[in-house]
Scaffold this active site. Structure first.
Site, PDB file in Angstrom:
ATOM      1  N   ALA A  25       0.863  -1.193   0.000  1.00  0.00           N
ATOM      2  CA  ALA A  25       0.000   0.000   0.000  1.00  0.00           C
ATOM      3  C   ALA A  25       0.898   1.240   0.000  1.00  0.00           C
ATOM      4  O   ALA A  25       0.762   2.143   0.828  1.00  0.00           O
ATOM      5  CB  ALA A  25      -0.959  -0.007   1.188  1.00  0.00           C
ATOM      6  N   HIS A  65       6.723   6.143   1.425  1.00  0.00           N
ATOM      7  CA  HIS A  65       7.607   5.022   1.072  1.00  0.00           C
ATOM      8  C   HIS A  65       8.539   5.420  -0.072  1.00  0.00           C
ATOM      9  O   HIS A  65       9.717   5.076  -0.080  1.00  0.00           O
ATOM     10  CB  HIS A  65       6.795   3.804   0.615  1.00  0.00           C
ATOM     11  CG  HIS A  65       5.879   3.248   1.666  1.00  0.00           C
ATOM     12  ND1 HIS A  65       4.524   3.421   1.628  1.00  0.00           N
ATOM     13  CD2 HIS A  65       6.139   2.517   2.773  1.00  0.00           C
ATOM     14  CE1 HIS A  65       3.972   2.818   2.663  1.00  0.00           C
ATOM     15  NE2 HIS A  65       4.919   2.267   3.383  1.00  0.00           N
ATOM     16  N   ARG A 100      -3.012   3.837   5.833  1.00  0.00           N
ATOM     17  CA  ARG A 100      -4.364   3.832   6.408  1.00  0.00           C
ATOM     18  C   ARG A 100      -5.198   5.027   5.941  1.00  0.00           C
ATOM     19  O   ARG A 100      -6.417   5.003   6.065  1.00  0.00           O
ATOM     20  CB  ARG A 100      -4.282   3.837   7.936  1.00  0.00           C
ATOM     21  CG  ARG A 100      -3.824   2.527   8.514  1.00  0.00           C
ATOM     22  CD  ARG A 100      -4.065   2.468  10.003  1.00  0.00           C
ATOM     23  NE  ARG A 100      -3.870   1.109  10.493  1.00  0.00           N
ATOM     24  CZ  ARG A 100      -2.697   0.606  10.821  1.00  0.00           C
ATOM     25  NH1 ARG A 100      -1.620   1.339  10.716  1.00  0.00           N
ATOM     26  NH2 ARG A 100      -2.599  -0.636  11.259  1.00  0.00           N
TER      27      ARG A 100
END
Ligand code: PAF
Length: 286
Positions: free
Chosen positions: A36, A41, A191
């Site tokens: 995800a 990242h 999230r």
């Protein structure tokens, strides 16, 4: 784009690529992720690519670090988009193993690094950091990187991993990377995709409150500042605070006065919306 990025799923293949590269003196960077992937990242991957000859990004939704099985079930899974993002960031290897590949047997190892793994997230998510240490120690063993990159958004996680690296003597440099935020100030997190538009707007309030607490802290005590943050978050109808801890940034022990430690950090966890989604963030006071 990097069309020659390899996507591999087995430890054997991973080792067969990395062993000769290591022997040839190549520097290896590891970015552990649970998929995800987002801009946060991407910033870790770009940094690893800039600092190493080979960058391995692991994509593994590690079941042993989820104490709440609902949280694991609803965690977003986006492997195809993840690989596209990694190619764009010029990663060399995406390592996306199955649960059976990583845990052919249940992992019975127990890691304990008090107080870092006992306070805050450690107290509220029993077994969470044990699971993180299980997977990160396995990845360190399989990849044997020179450097491993972690986002500072998970501030406590980095402190626990540093203790594990010291304890087990991994010759690996842990590289903490700054939090990447949305334009609203909300810390990027996998999230966030679970939030609807209204919740997304509400979640941005978390960072604003943390920012407001910095000037407030200049002429108030630690206890008053803590209460200021709790009240300001709970005043928002979509938000409910789980905890706000003002801690020594190195040991993660609570502080009582601003003079108690050279680095002081406020760590927050908030429930957002009706599902609700659990969000974490932090701010440095000094
Ligand atoms: O921070 C994460 O995404 C995970 O805790 C990690 C470090 C990839 C281990 O599963």
């Amino acid at each position: 784009m990097r069309p020659d990025m390899k996507t591999i799923t087995t430890i054997k293949e991973l080792r067969s690529i990395l062993a000769p590269a290591r022997e040839a003196g190549k520097q290896i960077g590891l970015v552990p992720t649970m998929g995800a992937l987002h801009e946060g990242h991407a910033s870790l991957v770009r940094r690893s690519v800039a600092e190493n000859d080979i960058t391995v990004v692991s994509i593994f939704l590690n079941p042993t670090q989820f104490n709440d099985k609902n949280d694991l079930e609803r965690y977003p899974r986006t492997l195809e988009a993840d690989c596209a993002l990694l190619e764009n960031c010029r990663a060399d290897i995406a390592f996306a193993p199955s649960v059976g590949e990583i845990y052919p047997e249940p992992d019975t190892r127990h890691f304990s690094y008090p107080p870092t793994d006992e306070v805050m997230e450690g107290a509220r998510r029993p077994g969470h950091f044990n699971g993180v240490c299980q997977i990160v120690s396995k990845l360190f063993t399989f990849v044997e990187p020179h450097r491993a990159y972690f986002g500072e958004k998970d501030f406590q996680q980095i402190a626990v991993i540093r203790r594990m690296v010291e304890d087990l003597g991994f010759p690996i440099e842990i590289v903490p990377c700054p939090v990447i935020r949305e334009d609203s100030g909300l810390a990027r997190s996998s999230r966030n995709t679970l939030l609807n538009e209204k919740e997304h707007r509400a979640a941005a309030h978390i960072y604003h409150v943390l920012e407001w607490s910095k000037p407030f802290a200049q002429d108030h005590t630690v206890a008053e500042t803590r209460q200021f943050v709790i009240d300001a978050i709970n005043a928002h109808p979509e938000l409910e605070i789980e905890y706000y801890a003002i801690v020594n940034g190195d040991t993660l022990a609570d502080v009582n006065a601003w003079t108690d430690a050279p680095h002081i950090v406020g760590c927050i966890t908030v429930y957002c919306g009706s599902k609700p989604i659990r969000l974490i963030d932090h701010i440095r006071y000094q």
